[in-house]
Design a protein around this motif. Structure first.
Motif, PDB file in Angstrom:
ATOM      1  N   LEU A  35      -2.130 -23.671   3.264  1.00  0.00           N
ATOM      2  CA  LEU A  35      -0.918 -23.341   4.007  1.00  0.00           C
ATOM      3  C   LEU A  35      -0.391 -21.959   3.629  1.00  0.00           C
ATOM      4  O   LEU A  35       0.100 -21.205   4.474  1.00  0.00           O
ATOM      5  CB  LEU A  35       0.154 -24.400   3.769  1.00  0.00           C
ATOM      6  CG  LEU A  35      -0.085 -25.758   4.437  1.00  0.00           C
ATOM      7  CD1 LEU A  35       0.962 -26.767   3.989  1.00  0.00           C
ATOM      8  CD2 LEU A  35      -0.067 -25.626   5.966  1.00  0.00           C
ATOM      9  N   PHE A  36      -0.497 -21.623   2.330  1.00  0.00           N
ATOM     10  CA  PHE A  36      -0.075 -20.294   1.883  1.00  0.00           C
ATOM     11  C   PHE A  36      -0.927 -19.214   2.546  1.00  0.00           C
ATOM     12  O   PHE A  36      -0.405 -18.214   3.063  1.00  0.00           O
ATOM     13  CB  PHE A  36      -0.194 -20.193   0.362  1.00  0.00           C
ATOM     14  CG  PHE A  36       0.006 -18.801  -0.178  1.00  0.00           C
ATOM     15  CD1 PHE A  36       1.277 -18.259  -0.304  1.00  0.00           C
ATOM     16  CD2 PHE A  36      -1.090 -18.027  -0.542  1.00  0.00           C
ATOM     17  CE1 PHE A  36       1.461 -16.971  -0.780  1.00  0.00           C
ATOM     18  CE2 PHE A  36      -0.919 -16.741  -1.032  1.00  0.00           C
ATOM     19  CZ  PHE A  36       0.359 -16.209  -1.149  1.00  0.00           C
ATOM     20  N   VAL A  37      -2.243 -19.406   2.548  1.00  0.00           N
ATOM     21  CA  VAL A  37      -3.148 -18.416   3.151  1.00  0.00           C
ATOM     22  C   VAL A  37      -2.888 -18.302   4.652  1.00  0.00           C
ATOM     23  O   VAL A  37      -2.885 -17.200   5.216  1.00  0.00           O
ATOM     24  CB  VAL A  37      -4.614 -18.792   2.872  1.00  0.00           C
ATOM     25  CG1 VAL A  37      -5.568 -17.861   3.612  1.00  0.00           C
ATOM     26  CG2 VAL A  37      -4.901 -18.755   1.380  1.00  0.00           C
ATOM     27  N   GLY A  97      -8.001 -29.841  -7.835  1.00  0.00           N
ATOM     28  CA  GLY A  97      -7.445 -28.552  -7.474  1.00  0.00           C
ATOM     29  C   GLY A  97      -8.490 -27.448  -7.505  1.00  0.00           C
ATOM     30  O   GLY A  97      -9.580 -27.604  -8.071  1.00  0.00           O
ATOM     31  N   ILE A  98      -8.149 -26.326  -6.889  1.00  0.00           N
ATOM     32  CA  ILE A  98      -9.038 -25.160  -6.844  1.00  0.00           C
ATOM     33  C   ILE A  98      -8.708 -24.248  -8.025  1.00  0.00           C
ATOM     34  O   ILE A  98      -7.564 -23.812  -8.169  1.00  0.00           O
ATOM     35  CB  ILE A  98      -8.866 -24.402  -5.520  1.00  0.00           C
ATOM     36  CG1 ILE A  98      -9.395 -25.245  -4.354  1.00  0.00           C
ATOM     37  CG2 ILE A  98      -9.568 -23.041  -5.567  1.00  0.00           C
ATOM     38  CD1 ILE A  98      -9.150 -24.648  -2.990  1.00  0.00           C
ATOM     39  N   PRO A  99      -9.692 -23.962  -8.887  1.00  0.00           N
ATOM     40  CA  PRO A  99      -9.429 -23.085 -10.029  1.00  0.00           C
ATOM     41  C   PRO A  99      -9.418 -21.616  -9.611  1.00  0.00           C
ATOM     42  O   PRO A  99     -10.345 -21.152  -8.949  1.00  0.00           O
ATOM     43  CB  PRO A  99     -10.603 -23.383 -10.966  1.00  0.00           C
ATOM     44  CG  PRO A  99     -11.711 -23.810 -10.057  1.00  0.00           C
ATOM     45  CD  PRO A  99     -11.078 -24.480  -8.881  1.00  0.00           C
ATOM     46  N   TYR A 105      -4.929 -25.056  -8.266  1.00  0.00           N
ATOM     47  CA  TYR A 105      -4.022 -25.081  -7.126  1.00  0.00           C
ATOM     48  C   TYR A 105      -4.439 -26.165  -6.133  1.00  0.00           C
ATOM     49  O   TYR A 105      -5.629 -26.290  -5.798  1.00  0.00           O
ATOM     50  CB  TYR A 105      -4.017 -23.715  -6.421  1.00  0.00           C
ATOM     51  CG  TYR A 105      -3.369 -22.640  -7.260  1.00  0.00           C
ATOM     52  CD1 TYR A 105      -2.066 -22.230  -7.018  1.00  0.00           C
ATOM     53  CD2 TYR A 105      -4.062 -22.043  -8.312  1.00  0.00           C
ATOM     54  CE1 TYR A 105      -1.459 -21.255  -7.796  1.00  0.00           C
ATOM     55  CE2 TYR A 105      -3.463 -21.075  -9.106  1.00  0.00           C
ATOM     56  CZ  TYR A 105      -2.160 -20.684  -8.839  1.00  0.00           C
ATOM     57  OH  TYR A 105      -1.565 -19.723  -9.626  1.00  0.00           O
ATOM     58  N   ASN A 106      -3.471 -26.931  -5.660  1.00  0.00           N
ATOM     59  CA  ASN A 106      -3.726 -27.922  -4.635  1.00  0.00           C
ATOM     60  C   ASN A 106      -4.303 -27.236  -3.398  1.00  0.00           C
ATOM     61  O   ASN A 106      -3.712 -26.269  -2.888  1.00  0.00           O
ATOM     62  CB  ASN A 106      -2.417 -28.639  -4.290  1.00  0.00           C
ATOM     63  CG  ASN A 106      -2.566 -29.626  -3.155  1.00  0.00           C
ATOM     64  OD1 ASN A 106      -2.484 -29.249  -1.993  1.00  0.00           O
ATOM     65  ND2 ASN A 106      -2.789 -30.882  -3.493  1.00  0.00           N
ATOM     66  N   TRP A 107      -5.414 -27.733  -2.922  1.00  0.00           N
ATOM     67  CA  TRP A 107      -6.125 -27.027  -1.849  1.00  0.00           C
ATOM     68  C   TRP A 107      -5.335 -27.005  -0.542  1.00  0.00           C
ATOM     69  O   TRP A 107      -5.375 -26.009   0.198  1.00  0.00           O
ATOM     70  CB  TRP A 107      -7.514 -27.631  -1.629  1.00  0.00           C
ATOM     71  CG  TRP A 107      -7.529 -28.987  -0.974  1.00  0.00           C
ATOM     72  CD1 TRP A 107      -7.410 -30.195  -1.584  1.00  0.00           C
ATOM     73  CD2 TRP A 107      -7.695 -29.261   0.419  1.00  0.00           C
ATOM     74  NE1 TRP A 107      -7.488 -31.215  -0.656  1.00  0.00           N
ATOM     75  CE2 TRP A 107      -7.661 -30.658   0.577  1.00  0.00           C
ATOM     76  CE3 TRP A 107      -7.869 -28.461   1.552  1.00  0.00           C
ATOM     77  CZ2 TRP A 107      -7.795 -31.286   1.814  1.00  0.00           C
ATOM     78  CZ3 TRP A 107      -8.001 -29.079   2.794  1.00  0.00           C
ATOM     79  CH2 TRP A 107      -7.959 -30.476   2.921  1.00  0.00           C
ATOM     80  N   MET A 152       2.702 -22.207  -6.419  1.00  0.00           N
ATOM     81  CA  MET A 152       2.652 -22.479  -7.855  1.00  0.00           C
ATOM     82  C   MET A 152       1.458 -23.371  -8.190  1.00  0.00           C
ATOM     83  O   MET A 152       1.073 -24.223  -7.386  1.00  0.00           O
ATOM     84  CB  MET A 152       3.940 -23.166  -8.303  1.00  0.00           C
ATOM     85  CG  MET A 152       5.186 -22.328  -8.072  1.00  0.00           C
ATOM     86  SD  MET A 152       5.083 -20.702  -8.874  1.00  0.00           S
ATOM     87  CE  MET A 152       5.066 -21.206 -10.606  1.00  0.00           C
ATOM     88  N   PRO A 153       0.876 -23.170  -9.372  1.00  0.00           N
ATOM     89  CA  PRO A 153      -0.258 -24.005  -9.779  1.00  0.00           C
ATOM     90  C   PRO A 153       0.165 -25.438 -10.074  1.00  0.00           C
ATOM     91  O   PRO A 153       1.340 -25.712 -10.350  1.00  0.00           O
ATOM     92  CB  PRO A 153      -0.778 -23.311 -11.038  1.00  0.00           C
ATOM     93  CG  PRO A 153       0.391 -22.570 -11.581  1.00  0.00           C
ATOM     94  CD  PRO A 153       1.192 -22.141 -10.393  1.00  0.00           C
ATOM     95  N   GLU A 154      -0.821 -26.345 -10.053  1.00  0.00           N
ATOM     96  CA  GLU A 154      -0.559 -27.755 -10.294  1.00  0.00           C
ATOM     97  C   GLU A 154      -0.473 -28.066 -11.794  1.00  0.00           C
ATOM     98  O   GLU A 154       0.086 -29.085 -12.178  1.00  0.00           O
ATOM     99  CB  GLU A 154      -1.666 -28.604  -9.659  1.00  0.00           C
ATOM    100  CG  GLU A 154      -1.746 -28.492  -8.157  1.00  0.00           C
ATOM    101  CD  GLU A 154      -0.552 -29.136  -7.456  1.00  0.00           C
ATOM    102  OE1 GLU A 154      -0.414 -30.374  -7.542  1.00  0.00           O
ATOM    103  OE2 GLU A 154       0.246 -28.394  -6.841  1.00  0.00           O
TER     104      GLU A 154
END
Length: 370
Positions: A18-20, A342-344, A11-13, A366-368
């Motif tokens: 922003l989601f969090v 990205g963050i796994p 996931y793009n950090w 959504m994941p990258e």
């Protein structure tokens, strides 16, 4: 592709942050506090401390839902001297109260050379490094520690009386990366057990004991009355040193601040209620800032820190394939990689984020790599 790799998405950090942040705002945080809390969590994931990143978000939400934590705390200073303060966190997440305390410590250090702030009535505070590192760009040494839920047995004991009680110290440097020493006082943190649980893997020997005090490899042992072991694992390998470090943190963060200590520290999981007859208020933290130029010119200190680092980096390795690291190297390298790749996140963590999104009627990120 291994099964473990199949269960990971990237996931793009910045999007994840922003989601969090959006989650915290929907949980009634102010925009300022939501930005801060999300910054603390994402910094953990970027640094490779996956146990303290967004995987913790579901736990924080449950604490808030149970009114065990306060989304709109009014932090106040209970006691103060020119170099010290004690703060009532008003049931805040430690993601909010610990940075607030560190800012006060830094201001006091500017005025009198060092600042020390104890916090009570708080909750889990994420990675200690986030708070300790706040003083680096001000040429200050930062210190941060917290007590935690009692899942650790002292040496020679079956009883669970301590938390993983982490300590972090961050030292400023000149041209070399800062030294950041961030560690639990146990052989492994509870978060690492949670990662093993998500992966359905066993724990290494020496991390855990069962309810009778015998060795266990089961990462779910804590739920059956077992315990994590202090740093060192057993008396023959100096577990009393880890026990003493954990005790030191418990006293600094809780006995000194007026928080709960030992077996009275409230559990992180919301489905367990705190013990009756508590001895203090909430969870405790302790932070400090030390101005380098209170001891010697900052430029001199940082120059010698660079020399210290270069000396240790040039140490002859036992195995040429394993270079000698400086404290903070793995986390710094992880941050560089994850900002690019990205963050796994394991599938179980993604499921918990989806649960939150559904509950709050938010659009799931959504994941990258899909």
């Amino acid at each position: 592709m291994t099964q473990q790799t199949k269960n990971i998405n990237y996931y793009n950090w910045e999007k994840l942050k922003l989601f969090v942040q959006d989650v915290f705002m929907h949980l009634d945080f102010s925009e300022k506090d939501a930005k801060l809390a999300s910054d603390v969590l994402i910094s953990a994931d970027l640094r490779g401390i996956d146990s303290h990143g967004v995987a913790r978000l579901i736990g924080y939400k449950r604490l808030l839902d149970k009114n065990r934590a306060n989304a709109k705390p009014i932090l106040r200073i209970e006691h103060e001297t020119p170099s010290t303060a004690t703060i009532d966190g008003d049931k805040s997440l430690g993601l909010i109260s610990a940075p607030y305390a560190m800012d006060i410590a830094i201001e006091k250090a500017k005025n009198v050379g060092s600042g020390w702030v104890a916090v009570n009535n708080s909750n889990h505070f994420g990675i200690a490094a986030y708070h300790a590192m706040k003083g680096l760009d001000k040429d200050m040494i930062g210190i941060a520690m917290t007590n935690a839920s009692p899942i650790v047995s002292p040496t020679h004991s079956k009883a669970r009386l301590l938390g993983t009680n982490p300590i972090c110290v961050a030292f400023p440097t000149d041209k070399e990366p800062a030294i950041v020493i961030d560690m639990a006082t146990t052989t492994a943190s509870n978060g690492k057990l949670e990662i093993l649980q998500r992966k359905n893997e066993q724990a290494p020997k020496g991390w855990i004991q069962n309810a009778d005090g015998g060795s266990s490899l089961d990462p779910n042992e804590i739920q059956s009355g077992g315990a994590l072991l202090p740093l060192g694992s057993d008396p023959e390998h100096a577990s009393y040193k880890g026990y003493c470090l954990g005790a030191m943190v418990d006293i600094f963060t809780a006995v000194l601040s007026g928080a709960n200590y030992g077996p009275w520290v409230p559990p992180f999981v919301a489905f367990l209620n705190p013990l009756d007859n508590l001895v203090g208020k909430g969870i405790g933290h302790f932070v400090g800032a030390i101005r380098v130029d209170a001891f010697r010119p900052a430029a001199d200190f940082k120059s010698h820190m660079d020399n210290w680092i270069k000396t240790f980096r040039s140490a002859t390795p036992i195995d040429e394939s394993k270079k000698v690291l400086i404290p903070g190297d793995p986390e710094r390298e992880n941050e560089q990689i994850r900002k690019q790749s990205g963050i796994p996140l394991l599938s179980k963590v993604v499921e918990s984020l989806s649960e939150i999104a559904n509950d709050l009627q938010l659009e799931m990120i959504m994941p990258e790599n899909q």
